[in-house]
Every structure is written in structure tokens, then in C-alpha cells.
Design an enzyme around this catalytic site. Structure first.
Site, PDB file in Angstrom:
ATOM      1  N   LYS A  27       3.228   6.951 -23.672  1.00  0.00           N
ATOM      2  CA  LYS A  27       3.269   7.842 -22.502  1.00  0.00           C
ATOM      3  C   LYS A  27       3.779   7.081 -21.283  1.00  0.00           C
ATOM      4  O   LYS A  27       3.469   7.422 -20.137  1.00  0.00           O
ATOM      5  CB  LYS A  27       1.879   8.430 -22.222  1.00  0.00           C
ATOM      6  CG  LYS A  27       1.384   9.375 -23.313  1.00  0.00           C
ATOM      7  CD  LYS A  27       2.165  10.685 -23.320  1.00  0.00           C
ATOM      8  CE  LYS A  27       1.707  11.605 -24.445  1.00  0.00           C
ATOM      9  NZ  LYS A  27       2.588  12.792 -24.589  1.00  0.00           N
ATOM     10  N   ALA A  64       4.912   4.983 -15.447  1.00  0.00           N
ATOM     11  CA  ALA A  64       5.508   6.276 -15.050  1.00  0.00           C
ATOM     12  C   ALA A  64       4.670   7.007 -14.013  1.00  0.00           C
ATOM     13  O   ALA A  64       4.923   8.180 -13.750  1.00  0.00           O
ATOM     14  CB  ALA A  64       5.701   7.153 -16.284  1.00  0.00           C
ATOM     15  N   LEU A  66       1.405   8.767 -12.030  1.00  0.00           N
ATOM     16  CA  LEU A  66       0.333   9.711 -12.370  1.00  0.00           C
ATOM     17  C   LEU A  66       0.625  10.423 -13.689  1.00  0.00           C
ATOM     18  O   LEU A  66       1.757  10.862 -13.921  1.00  0.00           O
ATOM     19  CB  LEU A  66       0.254  10.749 -11.236  1.00  0.00           C
ATOM     20  CG  LEU A  66      -0.647  11.967 -11.446  1.00  0.00           C
ATOM     21  CD1 LEU A  66      -2.111  11.560 -11.442  1.00  0.00           C
ATOM     22  CD2 LEU A  66      -0.395  12.999 -10.337  1.00  0.00           C
ATOM     23  N   LEU A  68       1.055  13.350 -15.460  1.00  0.00           N
ATOM     24  CA  LEU A  68       1.332  14.688 -14.944  1.00  0.00           C
ATOM     25  C   LEU A  68       0.634  15.765 -15.766  1.00  0.00           C
ATOM     26  O   LEU A  68       0.395  16.867 -15.264  1.00  0.00           O
ATOM     27  CB  LEU A  68       2.843  14.920 -14.888  1.00  0.00           C
ATOM     28  CG  LEU A  68       3.577  13.977 -13.911  1.00  0.00           C
ATOM     29  CD1 LEU A  68       5.094  14.118 -14.055  1.00  0.00           C
ATOM     30  CD2 LEU A  68       3.166  14.244 -12.464  1.00  0.00           C
ATOM     31  N   GLU A 115       2.523   2.589  -6.475  1.00  0.00           N
ATOM     32  CA  GLU A 115       1.277   2.469  -5.690  1.00  0.00           C
ATOM     33  C   GLU A 115       0.383   1.371  -6.285  1.00  0.00           C
ATOM     34  O   GLU A 115      -0.229   0.588  -5.560  1.00  0.00           O
ATOM     35  CB  GLU A 115       0.531   3.804  -5.672  1.00  0.00           C
ATOM     36  CG  GLU A 115       1.279   4.898  -4.929  1.00  0.00           C
ATOM     37  CD  GLU A 115       0.458   6.169  -4.803  1.00  0.00           C
ATOM     38  OE1 GLU A 115      -0.134   6.388  -3.739  1.00  0.00           O
ATOM     39  OE2 GLU A 115       0.404   6.943  -5.788  1.00  0.00           O
ATOM     40  N   GLU A 135       7.326  12.081  -6.007  1.00  0.00           N
ATOM     41  CA  GLU A 135       6.284  13.047  -5.644  1.00  0.00           C
ATOM     42  C   GLU A 135       6.881  14.316  -5.036  1.00  0.00           C
ATOM     43  O   GLU A 135       6.452  15.425  -5.323  1.00  0.00           O
ATOM     44  CB  GLU A 135       5.289  12.413  -4.654  1.00  0.00           C
ATOM     45  CG  GLU A 135       4.248  11.506  -5.302  1.00  0.00           C
ATOM     46  CD  GLU A 135       4.764  10.094  -5.577  1.00  0.00           C
ATOM     47  OE1 GLU A 135       5.980   9.836  -5.442  1.00  0.00           O
ATOM     48  OE2 GLU A 135       3.932   9.241  -5.941  1.00  0.00           O
ATOM     49  N   ARG A 138       8.149  16.619  -7.528  1.00  0.00           N
ATOM     50  CA  ARG A 138       7.098  17.189  -8.405  1.00  0.00           C
ATOM     51  C   ARG A 138       6.146  18.105  -7.636  1.00  0.00           C
ATOM     52  O   ARG A 138       5.184  18.619  -8.195  1.00  0.00           O
ATOM     53  CB  ARG A 138       6.256  16.070  -9.039  1.00  0.00           C
ATOM     54  CG  ARG A 138       7.028  14.998  -9.758  1.00  0.00           C
ATOM     55  CD  ARG A 138       7.489  15.421 -11.132  1.00  0.00           C
ATOM     56  NE  ARG A 138       8.193  14.321 -11.780  1.00  0.00           N
ATOM     57  CZ  ARG A 138       9.353  14.439 -12.396  1.00  0.00           C
ATOM     58  NH1 ARG A 138       9.952  15.611 -12.490  1.00  0.00           N
ATOM     59  NH2 ARG A 138       9.932  13.393 -12.950  1.00  0.00           N
ATOM     60  N   GLY A 143      -1.031   9.549  -3.642  1.00  0.00           N
ATOM     61  CA  GLY A 143      -2.481   9.745  -3.682  1.00  0.00           C
ATOM     62  C   GLY A 143      -3.228   8.476  -4.045  1.00  0.00           C
ATOM     63  O   GLY A 143      -4.451   8.454  -4.071  1.00  0.00           O
TER      64      GLY A 143
END
Ligand code: 1HE
Length: 261
Positions: A27, A64, A66, A68, A115, A135, A138, A143
Site C-alpha cells: 500500500k 504515500a 494518509l 485514503l 509531514e 491534499e 484530494r 493534518g
């Protein structure tokens, strides 16, 4: 005692250096809650005897961002806010942990992956590394503390450009912008990260503590408090037994000189 980690994280001790890998390559090391919590848990419990951590990613990409799939299931505003706070806690414990962390970057370093990298202390990149903050595309926002940490690395205007236009930075551009401090040949990132982590782990622990805890706070806070905190940390470091020994070694010509390498 071994640290319990989720299957998406793998730890290996190499003497004074610990190597923590994002190991969810299928992933692309996307960060689900289990992994984010696992990162925080790990950095709160770095084993004794480990003086620096190398953080790297398995597979073709560092991270990659967060996950999703999980994000699409966020039910309401409050859960969204709490989700971000969960990331904040974990990444805070990386930035202000017991020991410094060196991050090795390759492939995609995007969104929450950048981040995460920004919460570490030294970044090494391979030429395949590229940086993006998708972000905006998307329908999301940073965050994981990125709106605070990433502008401090590369400036608010660059972050704004990346987020508004979807601009991607190459490894070279990321190096120039200030994301990475070291650029290695492809495949050389881990060895360089371990080499740097060994150097870091050889410092006096009190000095490393002051560098990661006091330096960023002093640089960003009000000068008066900064000078006072600096004096406290300077006194703590200077009077530690380790400093006494190291200073005596230098004066006895038993310690290395600072050379122009
Ligand atoms: C994922 C994710 C993910 C891959 N969440 N599953 N992040 C992004 O917007 C980046 C989204 N990902 C990508 O753009 C690409 O996947 C990559 C450039 C990173 C890698 O491409 P590639 O061709 O090597 O892999 P792939 O075929 O796209 O992905 C392999 C699998 O990983 C695939 O699942 P599969 O079940 O179909 O095999 C993908 O769905 C899965 N995958 N990325 C979930 N991110 C705290 S706020 C932070 C906000 C953000 O981080 S926003 C940025 C989110």
C-alpha cells in the site's frame, strides 16, 4: 523488552542505531491509524542503548501519505479533528523524542509522508525521491503538523504553490528548497542514514537532547525565553560528567579536531 509494533513497522537494532522501517509496501506505506499510533508508541519507547533512529520505507516509495481508504470513512467533523490530533501526538513524539531521527527518502514522499519526514531531524534523499502535497487535489488539508513544520523547512510560499497547483519537487529541487540535507546516489540512502545516525549516537546524550528539544523551541519562540532556556541547557550540558570527560580528552589532545572535510 521487545517493542510491540504493528505489522506495518519493522525494527532492527544495529548497535547504537535503530532502524525503523515503514513496511507496508503493498500500500506504498500509506499511513493508517495503526501505523501512526505505532510510530508514536515506538518513539516513546526507544530502547536503552539506542542513541539515534533511522526511519526508512520498504518498497518503491518512502510513503504515500494518509491512507485514503481510512480517510474516506471519517464520519463527521469531530472525528476529523481528533484524527488530526492523533497524528499530532505521534509526530510530536518523533520530533521531541528521547533521541534524534534520520529519515531516508526515496520514491514518493507525499502528503502525510512529507509531514512524517518533516518531524524527523535530518533527512537524506535518493535521486528517486519526489515531494508533493496533493491534499488540495484530494479535497483535504495537511493534518499531521505539516502546515507548521513544512513552511519552516521550505517557506510558506513554496508550500502554498505545492498545495494549490499540485507542483511536485524532484529530489534535486527538494535538496535546494531545504527538505533534504543530504543527497546520495540511488540505493545509498540507508547506508548514509546509518552513518549519520552513528555519528549522532556518538554525541553526549545531554547535547543531543538539548539540540532536538531546546534548539527548535528557542529558534521559534520569543528571544527572551530562548536565551534563558539556552542558558539552562548550556549549564546542564557543560556540567554533565560526559562533557567533563570529553573536554578533558580534548585538552589532553586525545580527542579529534574539527577538520574541513
Ligand atoms: C494507497 C495510497 C494511499 C497507494 N492510501 N492506499 N496521498 C496521495 O494522494 C497519494 C496517493 N498514491 C499515489 O499517488 C500512488 O499510489 C503513488 C505515487 C504513491 C505510488 O504509485 P504506484 O504506481 O507505485 O502504486 P499504486 O498502484 O498507485 O498503489 C499500490 C497500492 O497502494 C494500491 O492498492 P491496490 O489494492 O490497488 O494494490 C493503491 O490503492 C494503494 N495506495 N497510495 C491508500 N495514500 C494527515 S493528513 C495527510 C493528508 C495526505 O496525506 S493527502 C495525500 C494522500
Amino acid at each position: 523488552m521487545p517493542i510491540e509494533l504493528p505489522s506495518s513497522l519493522t525494527f532492527e537494532a544495529l548497535g547504537s542505531v535503530g532502524v525503523l522501517r515503514l513496511s507496508r509496501a503493498a500500500k506504498r506505506n500509506a499511513l493508517d491509524d495503526e501505523t501512526v499510533n505505532g510510530l508514536g508508541h515506538f518513539f516513546r519507547q526507544v530502547p536503552d542503548g539506542i542513541g539515534a533512529i533511522v526511519l526508512a520505507g520498504d518498497g518503491p516509495h518512502f510513503c504515500a501519505g494518509l491512507d485514503l481508504a481510512g480517510a474516506s470513512a471519517t464520519p463527521d467533523l469531530l472525528h476529523g479533528i481528533l484524527h488530526s490530533r492523533l497524528w499530532h501526538r505521534a509526530f510530536h513524539d518523533i520530533q521531541f523524542g528521547r533521541v534524534p531521527a534520520v529519515c531516508v527518502l526515496h520514491g514518493a514522499v507525499v502528503g502525510g509522508g512529507l509531514e512524517l519526514a518533516a518531524a524527523t531531524h535530518v533527512r537524506v534523499a535518493e535521486p528517486s525521491a519526489y515531494y508533493a502535497l496533493p491534499e488540495g487535489q484530494r479535497g483535504l488539508f495537511l493534518g499531521g503538523g505539516g502546515s507548521v513544520r513544512i513552511p519552516r523547512l521550505i517557506g510558506t510560499q513554496m508550500v502554498m504553490d505545492m498545495m494549490l497547483t499540485g507542483r511536485t519537487l524532484s529530489a534535486e529541487q527538494g535538496q535546494t528548497a531545504g527538505i533534504s540535507q543530504y543527497l546520495t546516489p540511488e540505493g545509498g540512502g540507508l547506508a548514509k542514514g546509518i552513518e549519520l545516525a552513528r555519528q549522532i549516537a556518538a554525541n553526549a546524550p545531554m547535547s543531543n537532547f538539548a539540540i532536538i528539544q531546546a534548539l527548535p523551541r528557542n529558534a521559534e519562540g520569543d528571544p527572551g525565553t530562548g536565551y534563558f532556556t539556552e542558558a539552562l541547557m548550556a549549564g546542564a550540558a557543560e556540567t554533565s560528567p560526559e562533557a567533563k570527560q570529553r573536554l578533558a580528552d580534548f585538552l589532553a589532545k586525545k580527542a579529534g579536531k574539527v577538520t574541513n572535510t
